[in-house]
Design an enzyme around this catalytic site. Structure first.
Site, PDB file in Angstrom:
ATOM      1  N   CYS A  42       0.846  -1.194   0.000  1.00  0.00           N
ATOM      2  CA  CYS A  42       0.000   0.000   0.000  1.00  0.00           C
ATOM      3  C   CYS A  42       0.885   1.249   0.000  1.00  0.00           C
ATOM      4  O   CYS A  42       1.996   1.236   0.523  1.00  0.00           O
ATOM      5  CB  CYS A  42      -0.914  -0.002   1.225  1.00  0.00           C
ATOM      6  N   ARG A  46       3.224   4.401   6.399  1.00  0.00           N
ATOM      7  CA  ARG A  46       3.623   3.594   7.562  1.00  0.00           C
ATOM      8  C   ARG A  46       4.073   2.196   7.165  1.00  0.00           C
ATOM      9  O   ARG A  46       4.527   1.421   7.992  1.00  0.00           O
ATOM     10  CB  ARG A  46       2.444   3.502   8.546  1.00  0.00           C
ATOM     11  N   HIS A  98      -2.283  -4.097   4.951  1.00  0.00           N
ATOM     12  CA  HIS A  98      -2.122  -3.699   6.358  1.00  0.00           C
ATOM     13  C   HIS A  98      -3.479  -3.425   6.982  1.00  0.00           C
ATOM     14  O   HIS A  98      -4.432  -3.058   6.302  1.00  0.00           O
ATOM     15  CB  HIS A  98      -1.195  -2.481   6.469  1.00  0.00           C
TER      16      HIS A  98
HETATM   17 CO    CO Z   1      -3.417   1.212   3.005  1.00  0.00          CO
END
Ligand code: CO
Length: 207
Positions: A42, A46, A98
């Site tokens: 993604c 993070r 995630h």
């Molecule tokens: Co994402």
């Protein structure tokens, strides 16, 4: 200090530090591009693969987009896969989703024709196909997280189904496709499914 000034300063210090530790570092990297892993993750800041799995510069070939989708109709995804498998001969592909993914949440909640909504349409389609399981989950966060796991498995299957992966297996080229999910709250990766290492293991998975 402006943002761009700060990052240029940081970059110069970083390059100087690496060169002082190993004067040949950049020259060697420039000569040899041999990543060991294709990472499809993604875009979320993070979930930065270099940080999560501690591989040195040059070891990961990266493709990131909202909700780590491998879209069969998307030229960018297909070109990345083809280059990784056919040119670089990368033996391992990781699809990493995630928990707490805004793209997955958008697939559940959004219904417009904005670009983000159109991009996550394959995830929305997947949610419709898995609605029996998802309907049993009342907590919206849990529902999003479960869909994130299902989405990883779905994208792994898309890669395995592609002509590029199928052909690699046919000619005996080593290729394994792995599905991982990242827990933003504790920094840990988990497998969401067994790795697919051949056309046979893929067939067994889909039967
Ligand atoms: Co994402």
């Amino acid at each position: 200090m402006s943002v761009i000034r700060k990052l240029l300063d940081y970059n110069r210090q970083w390059a100087e530090r690496l060169k002082s530790e190993d004067p040949a570092f950049f020259a060697q990297l420039a000569e040899n591009n041999a990543p060991e892993l294709l990472w499809i993750g993604c875009s979320d800041g993070r979930v930065s693969p270099d940080r999560l799995i501690g591989r040195p510069l040059g070891k990961i070939f990266v493709h990131r987009n909202i909700a780590n989708i491998f879209a069969m109709h998307d030229l960018n995804c297909l070109a990345v896969l083809q280059f990784a498998v056919e040119v670089l001969k990368i033996p391992d592909i990781v699809v990493c989703g995630h928990y707490g993914c805004a793209g997955i949440r958008q697939a559940i909640e959004g219904h417009s024709v904005e670009p983000v909504d159109l991009w996550v349409e394959p995830v929305r389609h997947l949610a419709r196909r898995q609605r029996d399981e998802l309907a049993n989950i009342t907590d919206p966060v849990e529902k999003t997280n479960r869909l994130a796991e299902l989405n990883v498995a779905h994208q792994v299957r898309n890669i395995c189904r592609s002509a590029i992966a199928q052909q690699a297996w046919e000619i005996g080229q080593p290729l394994a496709v792995h599905g991982l999910i990242y827990h933003v709250e504790d920094g840990l990766l988990h497998e969401v499914m067994p790795s697919v290492t051949s056309a046979e293991t893929f067939r067994a998975l889909t039967e």
